[in-house]
Structures are given as C-alpha cells and as structure tokens.
Motif scaffolding. Structure first.
Motif, mmCIF file in Angstrom:
data_model
loop_
_atom_site.group_PDB
_atom_site.id
_atom_site.type_symbol
_atom_site.label_atom_id
_atom_site.label_comp_id
_atom_site.label_asym_id
_atom_site.label_seq_id
_atom_site.Cartn_x
_atom_site.Cartn_y
_atom_site.Cartn_z
ATOM 1 N N MET A 1 5.209 7.960 -0.940
ATOM 2 C CA MET A 1 5.649 6.579 -1.082
ATOM 3 C C MET A 1 4.438 5.658 -1.160
ATOM 4 O O MET A 1 3.897 5.242 -0.154
ATOM 5 N N ASP A 2 3.981 5.396 -2.344
ATOM 6 C CA ASP A 2 2.842 4.506 -2.504
ATOM 7 C C ASP A 2 3.304 3.062 -2.567
ATOM 8 O O ASP A 2 4.192 2.716 -3.341
ATOM 9 N N PRO A 3 2.711 2.190 -1.720
ATOM 10 C CA PRO A 3 3.113 0.788 -1.772
ATOM 11 C C PRO A 3 2.587 0.110 -3.019
ATOM 12 O O PRO A 3 1.559 0.468 -3.554
ATOM 13 N N TYR A 4 3.335 -0.857 -3.510
ATOM 14 C CA TYR A 4 2.842 -1.681 -4.599
ATOM 15 C C TYR A 4 3.413 -3.072 -4.419
ATOM 16 O O TYR A 4 4.365 -3.278 -3.706
ATOM 17 N N ALA A 5 2.798 -4.008 -5.032
ATOM 18 C CA ALA A 5 3.316 -5.385 -4.961
ATOM 19 C C ALA A 5 2.948 -6.093 -6.248
ATOM 20 O O ALA A 5 1.874 -5.888 -6.791
ATOM 21 N N LEU A 6 3.860 -6.897 -6.753
ATOM 22 C CA LEU A 6 3.601 -7.715 -7.928
ATOM 23 C C LEU A 6 3.221 -9.089 -7.441
ATOM 24 O O LEU A 6 3.943 -9.693 -6.670
ATOM 25 N N LYS A 7 2.085 -9.584 -7.872
ATOM 26 C CA LYS A 7 1.554 -10.821 -7.344
ATOM 27 C C LYS A 7 1.218 -11.777 -8.469
ATOM 28 O O LYS A 7 0.720 -11.358 -9.494
ATOM 29 N N ARG A 8 1.510 -13.028 -8.290
ATOM 30 C CA ARG A 8 1.090 -14.006 -9.285
ATOM 31 C C ARG A 8 0.699 -15.287 -8.586
ATOM 32 O O ARG A 8 1.138 -15.564 -7.481
ATOM 33 N N ARG A 9 -0.154 -16.066 -9.227
ATOM 34 C CA ARG A 9 -0.579 -17.358 -8.699
ATOM 35 C C ARG A 9 0.385 -18.421 -9.194
ATOM 36 O O ARG A 9 0.852 -18.374 -10.314
ATOM 37 N N VAL A 42 5.589 -2.690 -0.746
ATOM 38 C CA VAL A 42 6.911 -2.299 -1.202
ATOM 39 C C VAL A 42 6.931 -0.787 -1.407
ATOM 40 O O VAL A 42 6.009 -0.232 -2.003
ATOM 41 N N TRP A 43 7.992 -0.148 -0.892
ATOM 42 C CA TRP A 43 8.198 1.278 -1.121
ATOM 43 C C TRP A 43 9.557 1.464 -1.770
ATOM 44 O O TRP A 43 10.542 0.855 -1.343
ATOM 45 N N ASP A 44 9.644 2.315 -2.769
ATOM 46 C CA ASP A 44 10.904 2.642 -3.418
ATOM 47 C C ASP A 44 11.406 4.000 -2.947
ATOM 48 O O ASP A 44 10.625 4.838 -2.477
ATOM 49 N N ASN A 45 12.716 4.216 -3.079
ATOM 50 C CA ASN A 45 13.358 5.489 -2.727
ATOM 51 C C ASN A 45 13.108 5.872 -1.269
ATOM 52 O O ASN A 45 12.922 7.052 -0.956
ATOM 53 N N VAL A 46 13.099 4.870 -0.409
ATOM 54 C CA VAL A 46 12.938 5.127 1.024
ATOM 55 C C VAL A 46 14.155 5.876 1.551
ATOM 56 O O VAL A 46 14.037 6.736 2.425
ATOM 57 N N ARG A 152 20.721 -12.033 -8.918
ATOM 58 C CA ARG A 152 19.775 -12.387 -9.981
ATOM 59 C C ARG A 152 18.352 -12.570 -9.474
ATOM 60 O O ARG A 152 17.410 -12.141 -10.097
ATOM 61 N N GLY A 153 18.180 -13.263 -8.358
ATOM 62 C CA GLY A 153 16.835 -13.617 -7.911
ATOM 63 C C GLY A 153 16.185 -12.544 -7.063
ATOM 64 O O GLY A 153 16.857 -11.826 -6.330
ATOM 65 N N PRO A 184 12.014 -7.670 -6.701
ATOM 66 C CA PRO A 184 13.429 -7.544 -7.077
ATOM 67 C C PRO A 184 14.196 -6.659 -6.095
ATOM 68 O O PRO A 184 13.642 -5.710 -5.528
ATOM 69 N N ALA A 185 15.474 -6.985 -5.891
ATOM 70 C CA ALA A 185 16.335 -6.204 -5.003
ATOM 71 C C ALA A 185 16.756 -4.915 -5.698
ATOM 72 O O ALA A 185 17.389 -4.944 -6.746
ATOM 73 N N VAL A 186 16.381 -3.778 -5.103
ATOM 74 C CA VAL A 186 16.707 -2.461 -5.652
ATOM 75 C C VAL A 186 17.175 -1.585 -4.492
ATOM 76 O O VAL A 186 16.486 -1.505 -3.470
ATOM 77 N N PRO A 187 18.335 -0.933 -4.603
ATOM 78 C CA PRO A 187 18.795 -0.073 -3.509
ATOM 79 C C PRO A 187 17.761 0.977 -3.127
ATOM 80 O O PRO A 187 17.122 1.572 -3.997
ATOM 81 N N GLY A 188 17.566 1.167 -1.835
ATOM 82 C CA GLY A 188 16.598 2.144 -1.346
ATOM 83 C C GLY A 188 15.185 1.626 -1.279
ATOM 84 O O GLY A 188 14.263 2.354 -0.915
#
Length: 203
Positions: A1-9, A42-46, A152-153, A184-188
């Motif tokens: 489970m590699d964390p990632y994050a989308l970041k913007r200014r 953020v981790w996916d498929n937890v 949506r958000g 974004p909201a994603v199950p798991g």
C-alpha cells in the motif's frame, strides 16, 4: 500500500465545504505535537469490497454517534473497532485512543478542523476563544466504505491551515498560495492527514 496524494496550489479566499458519504472518521489521540511524515497520505484497497459492505452494515446498526476505544484492544471488541485497529496498526499508527463516527448520507459540511469540543466549549464559557489553545487530534482519517452515485466532490485538505482565517494569511510561514490536497471518494480508500488541518468537500 504505497501512499500518494494529489496536490495543487490555490489562492482560495473563502471557506470550502465538506461532504462525505458512508465513511468512518477516525481520530487518533489528542496532543499538540506535529508529525514529520507527509501531511496527507492516501491508501487504496485497504479493505476488500466485501469488508467494506460488512463494515458499512455494522456502522449502520450502531448509528452515527461518536464512539471511542483504547488500544490495545481487549476481549472481543466490535467488528468496527477490530477493523479500525488493524488498519491503524498496518499504517504504523500507535495512537492509544481512537474516536470514530460514521456518516451514511451525502451532505455538505463547512470546512473545519476537528477539535476537542468539550474543552473548546469550556474555554468559550470562560471567555477564552483563542483557537491556538484548542486541542486537536494527532491525525484525522477518512475510511470510505460505500460511495453513492450522486457523490461529486472530493475530500479537500488544507495542510497547515486550522481555520478559514488561516486561508487568508500571508506571512513568512503562510505564503500567498494555499496548499490544497483533493482526494476523491473511492470505496476501500483511506485518507490520513494531520489532525489540526482544515478539511472540507466542495458542493
């Protein structure tokens, strides 16, 4: 489970809004220290789809009230608490106390930072409304279980900002731009951020 994050200014000059569907929010123990780890992860498929479904059903049965437990767990804890304990252990969170609650409907919630509300109310009653005296959790988490088709958000986190007022500050530590991480909201999916960070979900 590699964390990632989308970041913007961004140059936000107003409050954002928050809404999340069918999630469990977890708060680690309250303290004033700051993490040296990345401020948003953020981790996916937890959890598997089946685990998300089972945990959602369990959360629906216990209701939306705030609950807390201490770690390590003893005896035969509810499935929600044993799952949350396992998830936190997997990401290396050793918090002694965990507060959690669920949300099963979609709605907008104004941007906020989580605080010890009991302490904040007693400070307010005593005439102390200085937000720097608030007690924040070490970390906040959002664990997405089920996401409705009308969602949506994304969840938005403003690292290093505790209040809407902080979005407008411009000094040596808080430059003109504002860091904004959108998830974004994603199950798991599990979102983790510093407990004093302002967080929201736009409409």
């Amino acid at each position: 489970m590699d964390p990632y994050a989308l970041k913007r200014r961004s140059n936000f000059q107003m409050y954002a809004l928050l809404r999340v569907v069918a999630v469990l929010l977890l708060l680690g123990r309250f303290c004033a220290s700051y993490s040296t780890a990345p401020s948003v992860q953020v981790w996916d498929n937890v959890l598997t789809e089946e685990m998300c479904e089972n945990l959602h059903d369990a959360a629906r049965k216990v209701g939306l009230g705030h609950r807390a437990f201490s770690r390590p767990l003893v005896g035969a804890p509810p499935s929600i608490e044993s799952t949350l304990d396992s998830v936190l252990s997997e990401i290396g969170d050793e918090s002694k106390y965990v507060e959690y609650w669920g949300r099963q409907e979609w709605r907008s919630i104004e941007a906020h930072a989580d605080v010890d509300e009991f302490l904040a109310k007693s400070q307010d009653a005593a005439g102390n409304n200085n937000s720097s005296d608030f007690r924040y959790p070490t970390n906040g988490h959002v664990l997405y279980l089920k996401v409705g088709s009308a969602v949506r958000g994304p969840t938005c986190v403003f690292p290093g900002r505790r209040s809407g007022k902080d979005l407008l500050l411009s000094d040596v530590e808080k430059t003109v731009g504002v860091d904004l991480v959108t998830v974004p909201a994603v199950p798991g999916r599990l979102l983790r951020f510093e407990g004093d960070s302002l967080h929201a979900v736009p409409w």
